[in-house]
Design a protein around this motif. Structure first.
Motif, PDB file in Angstrom:
ATOM      1  N   GLY A  65       0.805  -1.536   0.095  1.00 20.08           N
ATOM      2  CA  GLY A  65      -0.435  -0.109   0.061  1.00 20.08           C
ATOM      3  C   GLY A  65       0.710   1.528   0.151  1.00 20.08           C
ATOM      4  N   PHE A  66       2.143   1.174   0.490  1.00 20.44           N
ATOM      5  CA  PHE A  66       3.134   2.536   0.270  1.00 20.44           C
ATOM      6  C   PHE A  66       4.130   1.693  -0.063  1.00 20.44           C
ATOM      7  N   VAL A  67       4.814   0.898  -0.411  1.00 12.44           N
ATOM      8  CA  VAL A  67       5.944   0.637  -0.732  1.00 12.44           C
ATOM      9  C   VAL A  67       6.343  -0.124  -2.264  1.00 12.44           C
ATOM     10  N   ALA A  68       6.463  -0.121  -2.832  1.00 12.10           N
ATOM     11  CA  ALA A  68       7.433  -0.827  -4.421  1.00 12.10           C
ATOM     12  C   ALA A  68       7.885  -2.064  -3.724  1.00 12.10           C
ATOM     13  N   VAL A  69       7.884  -2.747  -4.362  1.00 13.04           N
ATOM     14  CA  VAL A  69       9.145  -3.603  -4.345  1.00 13.04           C
ATOM     15  C   VAL A  69       9.849  -4.164  -5.908  1.00 13.04           C
ATOM     16  N   LEU A  70      10.969  -4.886  -6.209  1.00 13.37           N
ATOM     17  CA  LEU A  70      11.664  -4.845  -7.527  1.00 13.37           C
ATOM     18  C   LEU A  70      12.574  -5.930  -7.247  1.00 13.37           C
ATOM     19  N   THR A  71      11.916  -7.262  -7.833  1.00 11.09           N
ATOM     20  CA  THR A  71      13.509  -8.360  -7.627  1.00 11.09           C
ATOM     21  C   THR A  71      13.698  -8.925  -8.982  1.00 11.09           C
ATOM     22  N   ASP A  72      13.576  -8.173  -9.826  1.00  7.55           N
ATOM     23  CA  ASP A  72      13.647  -8.837 -11.396  1.00  7.55           C
ATOM     24  C   ASP A  72      14.490  -7.634 -12.033  1.00  7.55           C
ATOM     25  N   PRO A  73      15.604  -7.125 -12.944  1.00  7.65           N
ATOM     26  CA  PRO A  73      16.460  -6.050 -13.436  1.00  7.65           C
ATOM     27  C   PRO A  73      15.132  -5.432 -14.271  1.00  7.65           C
ATOM     28  N   ALA A  74      14.382  -6.640 -14.803  1.00  5.54           N
ATOM     29  CA  ALA A  74      12.563  -6.425 -15.772  1.00  5.54           C
ATOM     30  C   ALA A  74      12.278  -5.146 -15.700  1.00  5.54           C
ATOM     31  N   GLU A  75      11.821  -5.316 -14.282  1.00  6.11           N
ATOM     32  CA  GLU A  75      10.876  -4.128 -13.650  1.00  6.11           C
ATOM     33  C   GLU A  75      10.918  -3.179 -13.766  1.00  6.11           C
ATOM     34  N   TYR A  76      12.712  -2.544 -13.935  1.00  4.86           N
ATOM     35  CA  TYR A  76      13.215  -1.296 -13.440  1.00  4.86           C
ATOM     36  C   TYR A  76      12.663  -0.351 -14.890  1.00  4.86           C
ATOM     37  N   GLU A  77      12.039  -0.686 -15.442  1.00  6.29           N
ATOM     38  CA  GLU A  77      11.768   0.380 -16.311  1.00  6.29           C
ATOM     39  C   GLU A  77      10.414   1.017 -16.040  1.00  6.29           C
ATOM     40  N   ALA A  78       9.534  -0.672 -15.714  1.00  7.30           N
ATOM     41  CA  ALA A  78       7.832   0.087 -15.544  1.00  7.30           C
ATOM     42  C   ALA A  78       8.200   0.852 -14.243  1.00  7.30           C
ATOM     43  N   VAL A  79       9.113   0.955 -13.346  1.00  7.70           N
ATOM     44  CA  VAL A  79       8.965   2.022 -12.283  1.00  7.70           C
ATOM     45  C   VAL A  79       9.367   3.859 -13.064  1.00  7.70           C
ATOM     46  N   LEU A  80      10.569   3.628 -13.498  1.00  8.89           N
ATOM     47  CA  LEU A  80      11.050   4.192 -14.683  1.00  8.89           C
ATOM     48  C   LEU A  80      10.002   5.085 -15.349  1.00  8.89           C
ATOM     49  N   THR A  81       8.892   4.458 -16.025  1.00 10.48           N
ATOM     50  CA  THR A  81       8.353   4.956 -16.551  1.00 10.48           C
ATOM     51  C   THR A  81       7.040   5.701 -15.690  1.00 10.48           C
ATOM     52  N   GLU A  82       6.401   4.748 -14.820  1.00 11.84           N
ATOM     53  CA  GLU A  82       5.534   5.397 -13.425  1.00 11.84           C
ATOM     54  C   GLU A  82       6.501   6.346 -12.979  1.00 11.84           C
ATOM     55  N   LEU A  83       7.238   7.066 -12.814  1.00  7.85           N
ATOM     56  CA  LEU A  83       8.120   7.884 -12.053  1.00  7.85           C
ATOM     57  C   LEU A  83       7.824   9.218 -12.693  1.00  7.85           C
ATOM     58  N   GLU A  84       8.162   8.665 -13.644  1.00  6.89           N
ATOM     59  CA  GLU A  84       7.800   9.723 -14.875  1.00  6.89           C
ATOM     60  C   GLU A  84       6.451  10.177 -15.294  1.00  6.89           C
ATOM     61  N   SER A  85       5.559   9.471 -15.470  1.00  3.57           N
ATOM     62  CA  SER A  85       4.344   9.872 -15.964  1.00  3.57           C
ATOM     63  C   SER A  85       3.885  10.671 -14.153  1.00  3.57           C
TER      64      SER A  85
END
Length: 528
Positions: free
Chosen positions: A144-164
Motif C-alpha cells: 500500500g505504501f512501498v514498491a518492491v522490485l525483484t527483477d531488473p526487467a521491472e526497472y523500466e516500468a517503475v521509471l516510467t511510472e515515476l516519470e508519469s
C-alpha cells in the motif's frame, strides 16, 4: 488508508544481479531519491557517481558475519513495514528514529545457479539468502505504501511510472510488483526445499512445491477454447524444449510443445544417428542409420501419411543432406541439438517451420521427476529411465532369437517405451515398420500396426508389408495369446515383452507352436 500515489523519496537497493543497476540508480538519483545500499551494489553505484548511503551508516550497526547480518535491523524493516496511515506507526518511527523506505530493490543470492553448476554443499548453503527474502516479503506486504522490485526487467516500468506521476508510484503497479515478489520468494524457497530433499535422499518429502517462470503465454491450449502458458522450472537443466532456442517459424503452440518434448525424449534413447517423427505424442516412424539422412528416410517410410504435419527430432547436429529431405515434408517442428549453416539455410526457406536447437541431448538414463495434475492434487513419479540391454533378456521359447533379431528387439522395446499404452511396435533392421498406440486392447494395437504397415507398403509400391520378417515389442505383458498371434499373422518372427501374466505359459506355448522366438524383460513401460 492506502494512497493511490506514493512519492518515492528513499530507496533501498541490494542486488545480486546487477544488470541495469547503474542506469536505474542514476535515474533515481536524478529525481532526488535517497539511495540506501549494501556491499557490491553500493560500490558499483558509487563508482558510477551515484550518491549512496551505506545501510550500516543508516542503521548505526556494522555489517557483520561475512555479510550474513546487515539488513536485518529495525531501522530497515521498520522503514519498510510502517503503515503511513496509522498514527501509532508514525509515532513509533519518530520515537526510534526510523525513516520511511518507499522503494525496495532486491534480487536474491544466486542459489539456483549455484546448485546448477554443481557447487559443494557448503557453497549452496551460503547462497541461501535470508535478508533478501525478508525485505522482499516486508515490502510486498506493505505494498500500500512501498514498491518492491525483484527483477531488473521491472526497472523500466517503475521509471516510467515515476516519470508519469511526478516521482510517485501507483497502487496498481505496487500490487502487481507485490504479486511478482511473492512468486519469486515462493519459487526460491521451492528450489531450496527440493534441493535439501535431494541432499537428504528424500524422493517424496512430506511437502512439495512446484515452481516455474513464465516463458510464453500461448495462443490457446489443446483446443481453442482453453487458455495455456509455458513455464520453465530451471531445476535440473535437462536439455529439451525448455533449453531450446527457436531459430525460425511461427509461435509454438501447446500441442507443439507437448509433441516436441515427446519426440526429443524418444530420439535421445539411441546412440547411433536416429530420427523420430511424432504425431500427437506418438511415433509414426523411428529409425537408426549410418547417417541422419538415412535414418530420416527409413523413419518416414513407416507411415508417411501420418508424418504429414508431424514433429521431427534428431539426435545429431542436423546436416544439409537431412535438412534438404526434411524441407520436402510439411512438418510443424524440427528439433535437434544443433544444426550446421547449410542445414539452417535449407530450412530457412520454410518460414513457418519451427526450428529448435537445444545445445545438447538429454540423458535417457538420468533420474528425474514427472508431475501430472489430478482433481485436487498432483501425481509425482520418477522419470521412466529404465533401460534394457542384452544381459537383461530371458529367452523363454524353444527357438532363441538370432543376433539380428536381438538388435531389432532392443530397438523396438526402446521405441515402445515412448508409445501410448497399449503399445505394439514392429521393427526391422533398426527401423519401425508398424506402430499401434493407445488402444484399449493389445490385440487391437497389434492389428492396427500391421494394417498401417500394409497400407504404407501398398502406397510405396512394395510387394509386401514391412511387418513380414519383423520383430515386435509390447510395452506390457500379453494377457492372452491373441495379441501375439495377431503379430505372428502379420509376419513377425520374434517378440519382446515384459512377461508376468498369469497366462505366460499359454503365450509361450503359442509362440512355440508358431516357431517364434520370444524374450522377456521383466520391465514394463506403460505410458498413459
Amino acid at each position: 488508508m492506502t494512497a493511490d500515489l506514493v512519492r518515492v523519496t528513499r530507496a533501498l537497493i541490494s542486488v545480486s544481479d546487477k544488470t541495469g543497476l547503474v542506469p536505474f540508480g542514476q535515474a533515481l538519483a536524478a529525481r532526488g531519491v535517497e539511495i540506501l545500499s549494501t556491499g557490491g551494489s553500493a560500490q558499483q553505484l558509487r563508482d558510477a557517481g551515484v550518491p549512496v548511503t551505506e545501510v550500516g551508516d543508516h542503521t548505526g550497526f556494522p555489517e557483520m558475519m561475512d555479510g550474513r547480518v546487515k539488513t536485518l535491523h529495525p531501522r530497515v524493516h521498520g522503514g519498510i513495514l510502517a503503515r503511513r496511515d496509522l498514527e501509532s506507526h508514525q509515532e513509533a518511527m519518530t520515537t526510534h528514529g526510523i525513516t520511511p523506505i518507499d522503494l525496495v530493490v532486491v534480487n536474491l543470492y544466486p542459489f539456483e545457479a549455484t546448485v546448477a553448476r554443481g557447487a559443494a554443499f557448503e557453497d549452496c548453503v551460503e547462497n541461501i539468502d535470508i535478508g533478501g527474502p525478508a525485505m522482499i516479503r516486508s515490502a510486498a506486504k506493505n505494498h500500500g505504501f512501498v514498491a518492491v522490485l525483484t527483477d531488473p526487467a521491472e526497472y523500466e516500468a517503475v521509471l516510467t511510472e515515476l516519470e508519469s506521476n511526478d516521482g510517485a508510484t501507483t497502487l496498481a503497479l505496487r500490487r502487481r510488483l507485490a504479486a511478482s515478489a511473492y512468486a519469486r520468494t515462493a519459487a526460491y524457497d521451492s528450489a531450496i526445499s527440493q534441493w535439501f530433499a535431494g541432499q537428504n535422499d528424500e524422493t517424496f518429502p512430506a511437502r512439495v512445491t512446484v515452481a516455474g517462470s513464465l516463458r510464453q503465454t500461448l495462443r490457446y491450449g489443446e483446443n481453442p477454447h482453453q487458455a495455456a502458458a509455458f513455464y520453465v522450472s530451471g531445476i535440473d537443466g535437462r536439455p529439451g524444449i525448455a533449453t531450446a532456442t527457436q531459430l525460425q517459424g511461427k509461435e509454438l503452440s501447446y500441442n507443439n510443445l507437448n509433441d516436441t518434448d515427446a519426440a526429443f525424449e524418444l530420439v535421445a534413447e539411441f546412440e547411433r544417428p536416429a530420427v523420430a517423427i511424432i504425431k500427437h505424442a506418438n511415433p509414426c516412424g523411428v529409425a537408426e542409420g549410418e547417417s541422419l539422412s538415412e535414418a530420416y528416410a527409413r523413419a518416414l517410410e513407416c507411415d508417411p501419411v501420418s508424418a504429414f504435419g508431424g514433429i521431427i527430432a534428431v539426435n545429431r547436429v542436423l546436416d544439409a543432406a537431412t535438412a534438404e529431405q526434411v524441407a520436402k515434408l510439411f512438418a510443424e517442428v524440427v528439433i535437434a541439438p544443433d544444426a550446421d549453416d547449410e542445414a539452417k539455410a535449407f530450412l530457412a526457406a520454410k518460414k513457418n517451420l519451427r526450428v529448435l536447437l537445444t545445445g545438447a541431448m538429454p540423458d535417457p538414463a538420468a533420474p528425474g521427476m514427472t508431475v501430472r495434475t489430478v482433481a485436487g492434487g498432483f501425481l509425482f513419479q520418477t522419470r521412466d529411465s529404465g533401460r534394457i540391454s542384452l544381459p537383461d533378456l530371458k529367452v523363454v521359447t524353444k527357438r532363441a532369437p538370432t543376433a539380428e533379431e536381438l538388435n531389432d528387439l532392443l530397438f523396438a522395446f526402446r521405441v515402445a517405451k515412448h508409445v501410448k499404452s497399449n503399445a505394439i511396435v514392429y521393427a526391422k533392421n533398426g527401423a519401425t515398420v508398424g506402430v499401434g498406440a493407445g488402444q484399449m486392447s493389445r490385440v487391437d494395437s497389434s492389428r492396427i500396426a500391421a494394417w498401417k504397415s500394409a497400407d504404407a507398403a501398398k502406397a510405396a509400391g512394395r510387394a509386401e508389408a514391412g511387418t513380414i520378417g519383423s520383430v515386435v515389442a509390447s510395452d506390457a505383458f500379453f494377457p492372452f495369446a491373441d495379441g501375439l498371434l495377431a503379430a505372428a499373422d502379420a509376419g513377425a518372427t520374434a517378440i519382446i515383452q515384459p512377461g508376468g501374466s498369469m497366462r505366460d505359459a499359454e503365450v509361450i506355448a503359442a509362440a512355440d507352436e508358431r516357431g517364434l522366438a520370444m524374450v522377456m524383460t521383466g520391465m514394463r513401460h506403460f505410458r498413459h
